[in-house]
Design an enzyme around this catalytic site. Structure first.
Site, PDB file in Angstrom:
ATOM      1  N   CYS A  90       0.822  -1.208   0.000  1.00 21.42           N
ATOM      2  CA  CYS A  90       0.000   0.000   0.000  1.00 21.42           C
ATOM      3  C   CYS A  90       0.860   1.265   0.000  1.00 21.42           C
ATOM      4  O   CYS A  90       1.550   1.535   0.987  1.00 21.42           O
ATOM      5  CB  CYS A  90      -0.923  -0.032   1.219  1.00 21.42           C
ATOM      6  SG  CYS A  90      -1.793   1.504   1.539  1.00 21.42           S
ATOM      7  N   CYS A  93      -0.052   3.888   2.711  1.00 20.25           N
ATOM      8  CA  CYS A  93       0.358   3.407   4.042  1.00 20.25           C
ATOM      9  C   CYS A  93       1.805   3.796   4.320  1.00 20.25           C
ATOM     10  O   CYS A  93       2.156   4.145   5.459  1.00 20.25           O
ATOM     11  CB  CYS A  93       0.218   1.894   4.140  1.00 20.25           C
ATOM     12  SG  CYS A  93      -1.454   1.290   3.913  1.00 20.25           S
TER      13      CYS A  93
END
Length: 167
Positions: A90, A93
């Protein structure tokens, strides 16, 4: 770019765990009587001051190992805890993680941060209704106080953390 960030993060995590405390060998005849000694093996060693890069740091965050670890370190924690549900793949993230650590670090030990990789701990993600990453959940006394999904700017993160600790 992403590979460099991953490598830097992995290096930081591994050096934190393997960080040795330097000891400086000194002959006892040159030591002042008040100098602390550490006797190891056959030669005494004086414990010198730590260089700045080895100065003690508070652990800002920790990785959750399993469900029992989550229960012990998050649910039963005396401190409020920010739980960062993330994934290795991600991109957002990887941007949010350091920002969260910075916001938590500003609180100087009044809040902890747990990192949960949703690929490794799918059961926790399902239990807390995580359907997208990054998801950050604020937990105090075992109860969910607040949560958000996605990236926030630094001011929003600071106010989110302040709200968690009751400021």
């Amino acid at each position: 770019m992403a590979q460099r960030l991953l490598l830097r993060r992995a290096w930081t995590l591994s050096t934190r765990e393997l960080r040795p405390l330097p000891l400086y060998s000194v002959t006892t005849s040159f030591l002042p009587s008040s100098s602390p000694l550490l006797l190891t093996g056959s030669s005494p060693r004086a414990v010198g001051p730590l260089p700045p890069h080895h100065a003690p740091r508070r652990w800002v965050s920790f990785n959750v190992q399993d469900h029992d670890d989550f229960t012990e370190r998050v649910i039963n924690s005396q401190l409020p805890v920010l739980v960062d549900f993330h994934a290795q793949w991600c991109g957002p993230c990887k941007i949010l993680g350091p920002r969260l650590e910075k916001a938590v670090g500003k609180q100087k030990g009044r809040v902890a941060m747990a990192k949960v990789d949703i690929d490794d701990h799918t059961d926790l993600a399902i239990e807390y209704g995580v359907s997208a990453v990054p998801t950050v959940i604020a937990i105090r006394g075992g109860d969910v106080i607040d949560q958000f999904v996605g990236i926030k700017d630094d001011d929003q993160l600071d106010s989110f953390v302040s709200k968690l600790i009751g400021q």
